[in-house]
Design a protein around this motif. Structure first.
Motif, PDB file in Angstrom:
ATOM      1  N   LYS A  10       0.844  -1.192   0.000  1.00 25.49           N
ATOM      2  CA  LYS A  10       0.000   0.000   0.000  1.00 25.49           C
ATOM      3  C   LYS A  10       0.879   1.242   0.000  1.00 25.49           C
ATOM      4  O   LYS A  10       2.106   1.155  -0.056  1.00 25.49           O
ATOM      5  N   PHE A  11       0.212   2.400   0.085  1.00 21.03           N
ATOM      6  CA  PHE A  11       0.926   3.670   0.120  1.00 21.03           C
ATOM      7  C   PHE A  11       0.599   4.375   1.425  1.00 21.03           C
ATOM      8  O   PHE A  11      -0.484   4.197   1.989  1.00 21.03           O
ATOM      9  N   SER A  12       1.534   5.203   1.885  1.00 19.75           N
ATOM     10  CA  SER A  12       1.322   5.895   3.156  1.00 19.75           C
ATOM     11  C   SER A  12       0.233   6.954   2.950  1.00 19.75           C
ATOM     12  O   SER A  12       0.097   7.532   1.873  1.00 19.75           O
ATOM     13  N   PRO A  13      -0.562   7.204   3.985  1.00 13.72           N
ATOM     14  CA  PRO A  13      -1.659   8.169   3.871  1.00 13.72           C
ATOM     15  C   PRO A  13      -1.153   9.572   3.502  1.00 13.72           C
ATOM     16  O   PRO A  13      -0.150  10.025   4.036  1.00 13.72           O
ATOM     17  N   GLY A  14      -1.822  10.200   2.572  1.00  9.37           N
ATOM     18  CA  GLY A  14      -1.514  11.595   2.213  1.00  9.37           C
ATOM     19  C   GLY A  14      -0.246  11.768   1.406  1.00  9.37           C
ATOM     20  O   GLY A  14      -0.275  12.263   0.287  1.00  9.37           O
ATOM     21  N   ALA A  15       0.876  11.347   1.931  1.00  9.09           N
ATOM     22  CA  ALA A  15       2.165  11.538   1.253  1.00  9.09           C
ATOM     23  C   ALA A  15       2.384  10.502   0.143  1.00  9.09           C
ATOM     24  O   ALA A  15       3.202  10.709  -0.758  1.00  9.09           O
ATOM     25  N   HIS A  16       1.666   9.383   0.213  1.00  4.26           N
ATOM     26  CA  HIS A  16       1.722   8.329  -0.807  1.00  4.26           C
ATOM     27  C   HIS A  16       3.124   7.792  -1.063  1.00  4.26           C
ATOM     28  O   HIS A  16       3.547   7.616  -2.205  1.00  4.26           O
ATOM     29  N   ILE A  17       3.833   7.548   0.010  1.00  6.19           N
ATOM     30  CA  ILE A  17       5.133   6.878  -0.072  1.00  6.19           C
ATOM     31  C   ILE A  17       4.842   5.364  -0.026  1.00  6.19           C
ATOM     32  O   ILE A  17       4.060   4.906   0.809  1.00  6.19           O
ATOM     33  N   PRO A  18       5.442   4.581  -0.943  1.00 13.42           N
ATOM     34  CA  PRO A  18       5.142   3.136  -0.953  1.00 13.42           C
ATOM     35  C   PRO A  18       5.583   2.460   0.351  1.00 13.42           C
ATOM     36  O   PRO A  18       6.629   2.815   0.896  1.00 13.42           O
ATOM     37  N   VAL A  19       4.788   1.499   0.812  1.00 14.73           N
ATOM     38  CA  VAL A  19       5.158   0.699   1.986  1.00 14.73           C
ATOM     39  C   VAL A  19       5.579  -0.673   1.484  1.00 14.73           C
ATOM     40  O   VAL A  19       4.845  -1.309   0.733  1.00 14.73           O
ATOM     41  N   ARG A  20       6.785  -1.096   1.867  1.00 14.06           N
ATOM     42  CA  ARG A  20       7.295  -2.372   1.354  1.00 14.06           C
ATOM     43  C   ARG A  20       7.755  -3.259   2.494  1.00 14.06           C
ATOM     44  O   ARG A  20       8.093  -2.789   3.567  1.00 14.06           O
ATOM     45  N   PRO A  21       7.799  -4.565   2.231  1.00 17.08           N
ATOM     46  CA  PRO A  21       8.231  -5.492   3.283  1.00 17.08           C
ATOM     47  C   PRO A  21       9.679  -5.251   3.699  1.00 17.08           C
ATOM     48  O   PRO A  21      10.480  -4.697   2.920  1.00 17.08           O
ATOM     49  N   HIS A  22       9.969  -5.688   4.888  1.00 15.39           N
ATOM     50  CA  HIS A  22      11.298  -5.518   5.452  1.00 15.39           C
ATOM     51  C   HIS A  22      12.387  -6.133   4.562  1.00 15.39           C
ATOM     52  O   HIS A  22      13.521  -5.634   4.512  1.00 15.39           O
ATOM     53  N   GLY A  23      12.023  -7.189   3.839  1.00 19.63           N
ATOM     54  CA  GLY A  23      12.989  -7.840   2.938  1.00 19.63           C
ATOM     55  C   GLY A  23      13.562  -6.855   1.916  1.00 19.63           C
ATOM     56  O   GLY A  23      14.731  -6.954   1.535  1.00 19.63           O
ATOM     57  N   ASP A  24      12.770  -5.900   1.482  1.00 14.91           N
ATOM     58  CA  ASP A  24      13.242  -4.923   0.501  1.00 14.91           C
ATOM     59  C   ASP A  24      14.298  -3.996   1.105  1.00 14.91           C
ATOM     60  O   ASP A  24      15.177  -3.492   0.410  1.00 14.91           O
ATOM     61  N   PHE A  25      14.157  -3.746   2.398  1.00 14.03           N
ATOM     62  CA  PHE A  25      15.147  -2.927   3.103  1.00 14.03           C
ATOM     63  C   PHE A  25      16.463  -3.698   3.192  1.00 14.03           C
ATOM     64  O   PHE A  25      17.532  -3.183   2.868  1.00 14.03           O
ATOM     65  N   GLN A  26      16.344  -4.960   3.598  1.00 12.78           N
ATOM     66  CA  GLN A  26      17.542  -5.784   3.798  1.00 12.78           C
ATOM     67  C   GLN A  26      18.249  -6.137   2.498  1.00 12.78           C
ATOM     68  O   GLN A  26      19.459  -6.255   2.470  1.00 12.78           O
ATOM     69  N   ALA A  27      17.459  -6.291   1.429  1.00  6.45           N
ATOM     70  CA  ALA A  27      18.038  -6.751   0.166  1.00  6.45           C
ATOM     71  C   ALA A  27      19.014  -5.723  -0.395  1.00  6.45           C
ATOM     72  O   ALA A  27      20.020  -6.076  -1.018  1.00  6.45           O
ATOM     73  N   ARG A  28      18.690  -4.430  -0.175  1.00  8.95           N
ATOM     74  CA  ARG A  28      19.588  -3.384  -0.692  1.00  8.95           C
ATOM     75  C   ARG A  28      19.506  -2.228   0.299  1.00  8.95           C
ATOM     76  O   ARG A  28      18.584  -1.408   0.223  1.00  8.95           O
ATOM     77  N   TYR A  29      20.433  -2.209   1.236  1.00  8.38           N
ATOM     78  CA  TYR A  29      20.396  -1.181   2.274  1.00  8.38           C
ATOM     79  C   TYR A  29      20.485   0.211   1.667  1.00  8.38           C
ATOM     80  O   TYR A  29      21.290   0.449   0.770  1.00  8.38           O
ATOM     81  N   PRO A  30      19.667   1.147   2.160  1.00  7.31           N
ATOM     82  CA  PRO A  30      19.815   2.536   1.729  1.00  7.31           C
ATOM     83  C   PRO A  30      21.004   3.165   2.455  1.00  7.31           C
ATOM     84  O   PRO A  30      21.599   2.532   3.333  1.00  7.31           O
ATOM     85  N   ASP A  31      21.342   4.401   2.089  1.00  7.51           N
ATOM     86  CA  ASP A  31      22.406   5.106   2.820  1.00  7.51           C
ATOM     87  C   ASP A  31      21.893   5.533   4.195  1.00  7.51           C
ATOM     88  O   ASP A  31      22.626   5.515   5.166  1.00  7.51           O
ATOM     89  N   TYR A  32      20.618   5.907   4.225  1.00  4.43           N
ATOM     90  CA  TYR A  32      20.032   6.399   5.472  1.00  4.43           C
ATOM     91  C   TYR A  32      18.672   5.752   5.706  1.00  4.43           C
ATOM     92  O   TYR A  32      17.896   5.589   4.765  1.00  4.43           O
ATOM     93  N   ALA A  33      18.395   5.433   6.972  1.00  3.65           N
ATOM     94  CA  ALA A  33      17.054   4.947   7.338  1.00  3.65           C
ATOM     95  C   ALA A  33      16.435   5.991   8.263  1.00  3.65           C
ATOM     96  O   ALA A  33      17.024   6.362   9.283  1.00  3.65           O
ATOM     97  N   LEU A  34      15.289   6.489   7.848  1.00  2.00           N
ATOM     98  CA  LEU A  34      14.589   7.502   8.637  1.00  2.00           C
ATOM     99  C   LEU A  34      13.714   6.755   9.638  1.00  2.00           C
ATOM    100  O   LEU A  34      12.769   6.059   9.265  1.00  2.00           O
ATOM    101  N   LEU A  35      14.045   6.882  10.915  1.00  2.00           N
ATOM    102  CA  LEU A  35      13.435   6.032  11.940  1.00  2.00           C
ATOM    103  C   LEU A  35      12.064   6.554  12.369  1.00  2.00           C
ATOM    104  O   LEU A  35      11.924   7.233  13.374  1.00  2.00           O
ATOM    105  N   PHE A  36      11.042   6.185  11.585  1.00  2.00           N
ATOM    106  CA  PHE A  36       9.674   6.585  11.939  1.00  2.00           C
ATOM    107  C   PHE A  36       9.208   5.851  13.203  1.00  2.00           C
ATOM    108  O   PHE A  36       8.410   6.378  13.952  1.00  2.00           O
ATOM    109  N   ALA A  37       9.687   4.602  13.399  1.00  2.00           N
ATOM    110  CA  ALA A  37       9.270   3.819  14.579  1.00  2.00           C
ATOM    111  C   ALA A  37      10.237   4.092  15.731  1.00  2.00           C
ATOM    112  O   ALA A  37      10.733   3.172  16.375  1.00  2.00           O
TER     113      ALA A  37
END
Ligand code: TMP
Ligand code: ZN
Length: 405
Positions: free
Chosen positions: A347-374
């Motif tokens: 799905k997409f995040s409310p209003g801002a429409h940023i895609p929400v993806r499974p954790h596997g996508d994060f692990q498969a190719r680490y970004p330079d920065y992770a913005l810690l919303f949680a």
């Protein structure tokens, strides 16, 4: 403008976030054009000392058969609720055939302890999908909003309760009068209500403005809880600060005369007065700090974008909806948000429409920065994600201040 949820007086906003979607309104592209928005504003009623939303969203829009929040997604929260259940069982279930009610029982994480011990219990939960999960675990659940009428019906069918528990739920209930009247009806004269919610003192101390969103109608403090409950013959007899949900307070409530308040109650009141939680200037100051925080986060993300860095959000929390929309974060600045909850993924995040993806996508190719919303789960997450740091990844935080970790 709707009036104060305790006294009915008009409440003027001290902060306006502008047009906001539902914090948990994760959606598909086919729903973008019909997305629901409202004006998010928080105000302070000085006589009641209550910080609250000025315009509220009808509860049925937020809590329904597709409510995406499941307590059991965080291992730490499960442990937290097991501990709460054990202490309620030990200290409050002392009568013959005792009865416990949880208001806002979600997926049954807390009541499961009582269900498996064969103790009389009832969860009250209006969001049908999470209630189904609770029932699957053997937790008896009434699919309804809690109010005075619900309380009356429960008493008719089951009798009064030895203990009532509610976690991160009372702040969701806009009709505080009916809620308090319901608790007073449902509770045995010698019973106890134990409830916990994100704490106003933490919000002010950390400028954690992302606690402010549609579902959180009130932002409690000891001072406001006492003013709210006193007319219903209910008294705060103990309080306990908790680290969960970015800083919470647990309140133990009993009928007037049942128990002398512990010294912690007066200590908390005094600390709140020192912090100014009973004065409007405090919230005017908070609003200025929140604006500064927004500017700092935007500036940092724009700089990283110019430098060609990849930034991914971590945890599609309800709180992140306030941040993404208030700070104008777009998929250009935050590529996607990683989240472990299956019904948010794709799905997409409310209003801002940023895609929400499974954790596997994060692990498969680490970004330079992770913005810690949680950020409220920082400890649990840092422990799990050590490999990200070892691979050169950095964390972006914005509570209590915008910065890198
Ligand atoms: P909450 O802040 O309202 O508890 O929501 C936490 C969200 O973050 C929830 O959607 C699950 C997600 N999450 C992860 O994706 N990974 C994690 O390690 C944790 C603890 C939560
Ligand atoms: Zn008021």
């Amino acid at each position: 403008m709707s009036g104060c949820m305790i006294c009915g007086r008009p409440v003027a906003p001290f902060i306006s976030f502008g047009r906001m979607p539902l914090a948990n309104g994760f959606l598909g592209p086919e729903e973008f054009s019909t997305e629901f928005f409202f004006e998010l504003k928080a105000g302070f009623c000085e006589p009641c000392a209550l910080v609250q939303l000025v315009d509220r969203v009808p509860s049925e829009r937020m809590f329904h058969d597709r409510y995406p929040f499941f307590t059991a997604t965080s291992a730490r929260m499960v442990a937290h609720f097991r501990k709460l259940a054990e202490s309620v069982r030990r200290d409050r279930m002392l009568s013959r055939d005792p009865f416990v009610v949880e208001i806002g029982s979600n997926d049954g994480t807390m009541l499961e302890t009582f269900a498996s011990a064969g103790l009389r219990h009832l969860g009250v939960e209006p969001s049908a999908n999470v209630a189904v999960e609770a029932e699957r675990r053997g937790v008896r659940t009434l699919r309804r909003f809690f109010d005075e009428e619900t309380a009356r019906d429960i008493v008719r069918e089951h009798g009064q309760a030895d203990a009532i528990a509610a976690a991160n739920c009372f702040c969701h209930i806009p009709d505080l009068r009916s809620l308090a009247a319901g608790v007073a009806l449902l509770l045995k004269p010698e019973g106890a209500l134990i409830f916990e919610d994100p704490y106003l003192g933490d919000i002010v101390a950390k400028a954690s403005y992302d606690q402010i969103y549609d579902e959180h109608a009130s932002y409690f403090s000891v001072l406001s809880v006492e003013r709210w409950l006193a007319p219903h013959g209910l008294r705060v007899v103990d309080v306990e600060p908790l680290p969960v949900h970015g800083g919470s307070m647990r309140y133990v409530i009993r009928k007037a005369g049942a128990q002398e308040p512990a010294p912690e109650v007066e200590a908390a009141r005094a600390a709140e007065r020192r912090m100014g939680l009973d004065r409007p200037e405090t919230f005017a100051g908070l609003a200025r700090r929140v604006e500064a925080s927004r500017e700092a986060l935007r500036a940092l993300l724009r700089k990283l974008k110019r430098e060609g860095r990849r930034v991914v959000g971590y945890g599609a929390t309800s709180k992140s909806t306030t941040v993404t929309n208030y700070c104008g974060l777009t998929p250009e600045l935050v590529e996607f948000i990683s989240d472990t909850t299956p019904i948010k993924q794709g799905k997409f995040s409310p209003g801002a429409h940023i895609p929400v993806r499974p954790h596997g996508d994060f692990q498969a190719r680490y970004p330079d920065y992770a913005l810690l919303f949680a950020w409220n789960h920082a400890e649990e997450i840092m422990e799990k994600e050590q490999a990200f740091g070892k691979a050169g990844g950095r964390w972006i935080v914005y509570v209590p201040e915008v910065g890198l970790r």
